[in-house]
Design a protein around this motif. Structure first.
Motif, PDB file in Angstrom:
ATOM      1  N   ILE A 170      -2.576  36.364  34.145  1.00  0.00           N
ATOM      2  CA  ILE A 170      -2.580  36.567  35.597  1.00  0.00           C
ATOM      3  C   ILE A 170      -1.758  35.475  36.275  1.00  0.00           C
ATOM      4  O   ILE A 170      -1.628  34.360  35.770  1.00  0.00           O
ATOM      5  CB  ILE A 170      -4.001  36.591  36.198  1.00  0.00           C
ATOM      6  N   ALA A 171      -1.207  35.827  37.434  1.00  0.00           N
ATOM      7  CA  ALA A 171      -0.455  34.873  38.237  1.00  0.00           C
ATOM      8  C   ALA A 171      -0.894  34.914  39.697  1.00  0.00           C
ATOM      9  O   ALA A 171      -0.430  34.115  40.506  1.00  0.00           O
ATOM     10  CB  ALA A 171       1.047  35.170  38.138  1.00  0.00           C
ATOM     11  N   VAL A 172      -1.785  35.833  40.021  1.00  0.00           N
ATOM     12  CA  VAL A 172      -2.225  36.054  41.402  1.00  0.00           C
ATOM     13  C   VAL A 172      -3.638  35.517  41.578  1.00  0.00           C
ATOM     14  O   VAL A 172      -4.571  35.974  40.897  1.00  0.00           O
ATOM     15  CB  VAL A 172      -2.182  37.560  41.752  1.00  0.00           C
ATOM     16  N   ALA A 173      -3.789  34.579  42.497  1.00  0.00           N
ATOM     17  CA  ALA A 173      -5.104  33.954  42.697  1.00  0.00           C
ATOM     18  C   ALA A 173      -6.157  34.960  43.134  1.00  0.00           C
ATOM     19  O   ALA A 173      -7.335  34.836  42.800  1.00  0.00           O
ATOM     20  CB  ALA A 173      -4.985  32.832  43.726  1.00  0.00           C
ATOM     21  N   GLY A 174      -5.730  35.991  43.848  1.00  0.00           N
ATOM     22  CA  GLY A 174      -6.668  37.005  44.307  1.00  0.00           C
ATOM     23  C   GLY A 174      -7.353  37.765  43.190  1.00  0.00           C
ATOM     24  O   GLY A 174      -8.398  38.404  43.411  1.00  0.00           O
ATOM     25  N   ASP A 175      -6.791  37.707  41.974  1.00  0.00           N
ATOM     26  CA  ASP A 175      -7.419  38.384  40.836  1.00  0.00           C
ATOM     27  C   ASP A 175      -8.689  37.683  40.365  1.00  0.00           C
ATOM     28  O   ASP A 175      -9.528  38.302  39.700  1.00  0.00           O
ATOM     29  CB  ASP A 175      -6.441  38.457  39.657  1.00  0.00           C
ATOM     30  N   ALA A 176      -8.835  36.418  40.695  1.00  0.00           N
ATOM     31  CA  ALA A 176      -9.940  35.627  40.159  1.00  0.00           C
ATOM     32  C   ALA A 176     -11.303  36.210  40.522  1.00  0.00           C
ATOM     33  O   ALA A 176     -12.187  36.355  39.666  1.00  0.00           O
ATOM     34  CB  ALA A 176      -9.838  34.183  40.646  1.00  0.00           C
ATOM     35  N   LYS A 177     -11.483  36.569  41.767  1.00  0.00           N
ATOM     36  CA  LYS A 177     -12.767  37.104  42.224  1.00  0.00           C
ATOM     37  C   LYS A 177     -13.106  38.399  41.505  1.00  0.00           C
ATOM     38  O   LYS A 177     -14.247  38.615  41.080  1.00  0.00           O
ATOM     39  CB  LYS A 177     -12.725  37.333  43.742  1.00  0.00           C
ATOM     40  N   GLU A 178     -12.105  39.261  41.334  1.00  0.00           N
ATOM     41  CA  GLU A 178     -12.330  40.545  40.678  1.00  0.00           C
ATOM     42  C   GLU A 178     -12.648  40.372  39.189  1.00  0.00           C
ATOM     43  O   GLU A 178     -13.452  41.118  38.624  1.00  0.00           O
ATOM     44  CB  GLU A 178     -11.112  41.449  40.858  1.00  0.00           C
ATOM     45  N   ILE A 179     -12.022  39.388  38.556  1.00  0.00           N
ATOM     46  CA  ILE A 179     -12.304  39.140  37.143  1.00  0.00           C
ATOM     47  C   ILE A 179     -13.735  38.647  36.963  1.00  0.00           C
ATOM     48  O   ILE A 179     -14.447  39.074  36.051  1.00  0.00           O
ATOM     49  CB  ILE A 179     -11.289  38.135  36.560  1.00  0.00           C
ATOM     50  N   LYS A 180     -14.172  37.759  37.844  1.00  0.00           N
ATOM     51  CA  LYS A 180     -15.561  37.289  37.786  1.00  0.00           C
ATOM     52  C   LYS A 180     -16.530  38.456  37.929  1.00  0.00           C
ATOM     53  O   LYS A 180     -17.548  38.533  37.231  1.00  0.00           O
ATOM     54  CB  LYS A 180     -15.812  36.258  38.884  1.00  0.00           C
ATOM     55  N   LYS A 181     -16.200  39.376  38.818  1.00  0.00           N
ATOM     56  CA  LYS A 181     -17.041  40.551  39.042  1.00  0.00           C
ATOM     57  C   LYS A 181     -17.089  41.426  37.788  1.00  0.00           C
ATOM     58  O   LYS A 181     -18.168  41.875  37.371  1.00  0.00           O
ATOM     59  CB  LYS A 181     -16.493  41.362  40.220  1.00  0.00           C
ATOM     60  N   LEU A 182     -15.942  41.636  37.163  1.00  0.00           N
ATOM     61  CA  LEU A 182     -15.893  42.450  35.945  1.00  0.00           C
ATOM     62  C   LEU A 182     -16.669  41.800  34.802  1.00  0.00           C
ATOM     63  O   LEU A 182     -17.334  42.481  34.021  1.00  0.00           O
ATOM     64  CB  LEU A 182     -14.441  42.684  35.533  1.00  0.00           C
ATOM     65  N   GLN A 183     -16.586  40.468  34.736  1.00  0.00           N
ATOM     66  CA  GLN A 183     -17.324  39.767  33.681  1.00  0.00           C
ATOM     67  C   GLN A 183     -18.827  39.961  33.839  1.00  0.00           C
ATOM     68  O   GLN A 183     -19.554  40.115  32.856  1.00  0.00           O
ATOM     69  CB  GLN A 183     -16.963  38.283  33.701  1.00  0.00           C
ATOM     70  N   LYS A 184     -19.303  39.957  35.078  1.00  0.00           N
ATOM     71  CA  LYS A 184     -20.729  40.155  35.336  1.00  0.00           C
ATOM     72  C   LYS A 184     -21.144  41.597  35.060  1.00  0.00           C
ATOM     73  O   LYS A 184     -22.234  41.862  34.552  1.00  0.00           O
ATOM     74  CB  LYS A 184     -21.061  39.783  36.785  1.00  0.00           C
ATOM     75  N   GLU A 185     -20.262  42.542  35.400  1.00  0.00           N
ATOM     76  CA  GLU A 185     -20.576  43.959  35.216  1.00  0.00           C
ATOM     77  C   GLU A 185     -20.551  44.373  33.747  1.00  0.00           C
ATOM     78  O   GLU A 185     -21.164  45.377  33.374  1.00  0.00           O
ATOM     79  CB  GLU A 185     -19.587  44.818  36.004  1.00  0.00           C
ATOM     80  N   HIS A 186     -19.838  43.608  32.913  1.00  0.00           N
ATOM     81  CA  HIS A 186     -19.690  43.966  31.499  1.00  0.00           C
ATOM     82  C   HIS A 186     -20.027  42.750  30.629  1.00  0.00           C
ATOM     83  O   HIS A 186     -19.154  42.139  30.022  1.00  0.00           O
ATOM     84  CB  HIS A 186     -18.268  44.452  31.226  1.00  0.00           C
ATOM     85  N   PRO A 187     -21.310  42.385  30.564  1.00  0.00           N
ATOM     86  CA  PRO A 187     -21.713  41.170  29.839  1.00  0.00           C
ATOM     87  C   PRO A 187     -21.440  41.221  28.338  1.00  0.00           C
ATOM     88  O   PRO A 187     -21.404  40.180  27.684  1.00  0.00           O
ATOM     89  CB  PRO A 187     -23.219  41.077  30.123  1.00  0.00           C
TER      90      PRO A 187
END
Length: 277
Positions: A170-187
């Motif tokens: 990734i190179a876009v800082a805005g992706d960080a929040k979405e990645i954290k969300k995906l990590q929580k949704e798919h433990p």
């Protein structure tokens, strides 16, 4: 008409249409040790950048239907090389990356990772190249009709396909929040984040990118370097360091070092300081 925009070589925006460089903006930095070492370029100018970009087009088909997609491991140290090693060692199942003519895609072959990521970085915009889409497979591309660049959609596609250990660049800082969300949704899924193309990121962006990363490359980013040098748990490289923020990131760097026989001595020109912005 095939059109591609690459942020390359000193943050110059290079526009390529139908296999020809048609526009090169003024670079924001004038020196890069990588291009000095590999291509002998002492000063980044629009003319030097245009010549290098056209060389890539003519040499391996960058941004064309003749693009060479595979490349053997040549024992250097970079993000694509690290990911290549992780695939070879079966630490990860796939990687979410970006390719001209395809946009965001999923790959699980080390030679493809090396051929895609080791040859081109900083792809800002691209358009479909049907021949490349066929080779990669439409089912492995986020949007084969538009060649969309969207790493979050790429992670979602990888999860949908059943991959459990996923690397993503990734190179876009805005992706960080979405990645954290995906990590929580798919433990039950591990998402390993490799931060790339960090030059000229603001302090806020650098903070967000580093905090989500397992591995981050410094590029010419003053802010990434300041944060990482204070907080990383392992560093490889001198002029352009690569940082591990997590224990897994540290393991990844160490695995690559073991593969290439340790870190090589610095050979950069000490008379040409590396600028940071």
């Amino acid at each position: 008409m095939s059109e591609h925009i690459i942020e390359a070589m000193g943050l110059s925006k290079v526009t390529i249409k139908d296999g020809k460089v048609i526009n090169v903006s003024e670079p924001e930095i004038e020196y890069c040790p990588l291009f000095d070492h590999h291509r002998g370029i002492k000063k980044l100018t629009p003319e030097a950048i245009a010549e290098n970009m056209q060389f890539r087009i003519d040499d391996f088909g960058m941004c064309t239907s003749k693009r060479q997609l595979r490349m053997k491991d040549f024992l250097s140290f970079g993000i694509s090389e690290i990911i290549c090693t992780l695939l070879d060692e079966k630490i990860i199942d796939c990687a979410v990356m970006v390719l001209e003519g395809c946009g965001t895609l999923i790959v699980w072959d080390g030679e493809l990772v090396q051929g895609i990521g080791g040859r081109v970085s900083g792809l800002f915009k691209t358009s479909p190249i049907p021949e490349l889409i066929v080779k990669i497979g439409e089912e492995n591309i986020v949007n084969p009709k538009t060649a969309e660049i969207n790493q979050i959609k790429g992670i979602k596609l990888a999860i949908k396909k059943g991959f459990k250990n996923i690397a993503v660049t990734i190179a876009v800082a805005g992706d960080a929040k979405e990645i954290k969300k995906l990590q929580k949704e798919h433990p039950d899924t591990n998402i390993y984040v490799f931060v790339v193309h960090t030059t000229k990121r603001s302090a806020k962006e650098a903070r967000e990118l580093f905090d989500i990363s397992d591995v981050a490359t410094a590029c010419a980013s003053k802010n990434i370097r300041e944060i990482a040098e204070a907080e990383c748990i392992k560093t490889v490289g001198q002029s352009i360091p690569i940082y591990a923020r997590t224990e897994m990131g540290k393991k990844f760097l160490e695995m690559r070092l073991a593969k290439i026989g340790g870190e090589k001595p610095k050979k950069d020109n000490p008379d040409l300081p590396y600028p940071m912005i």
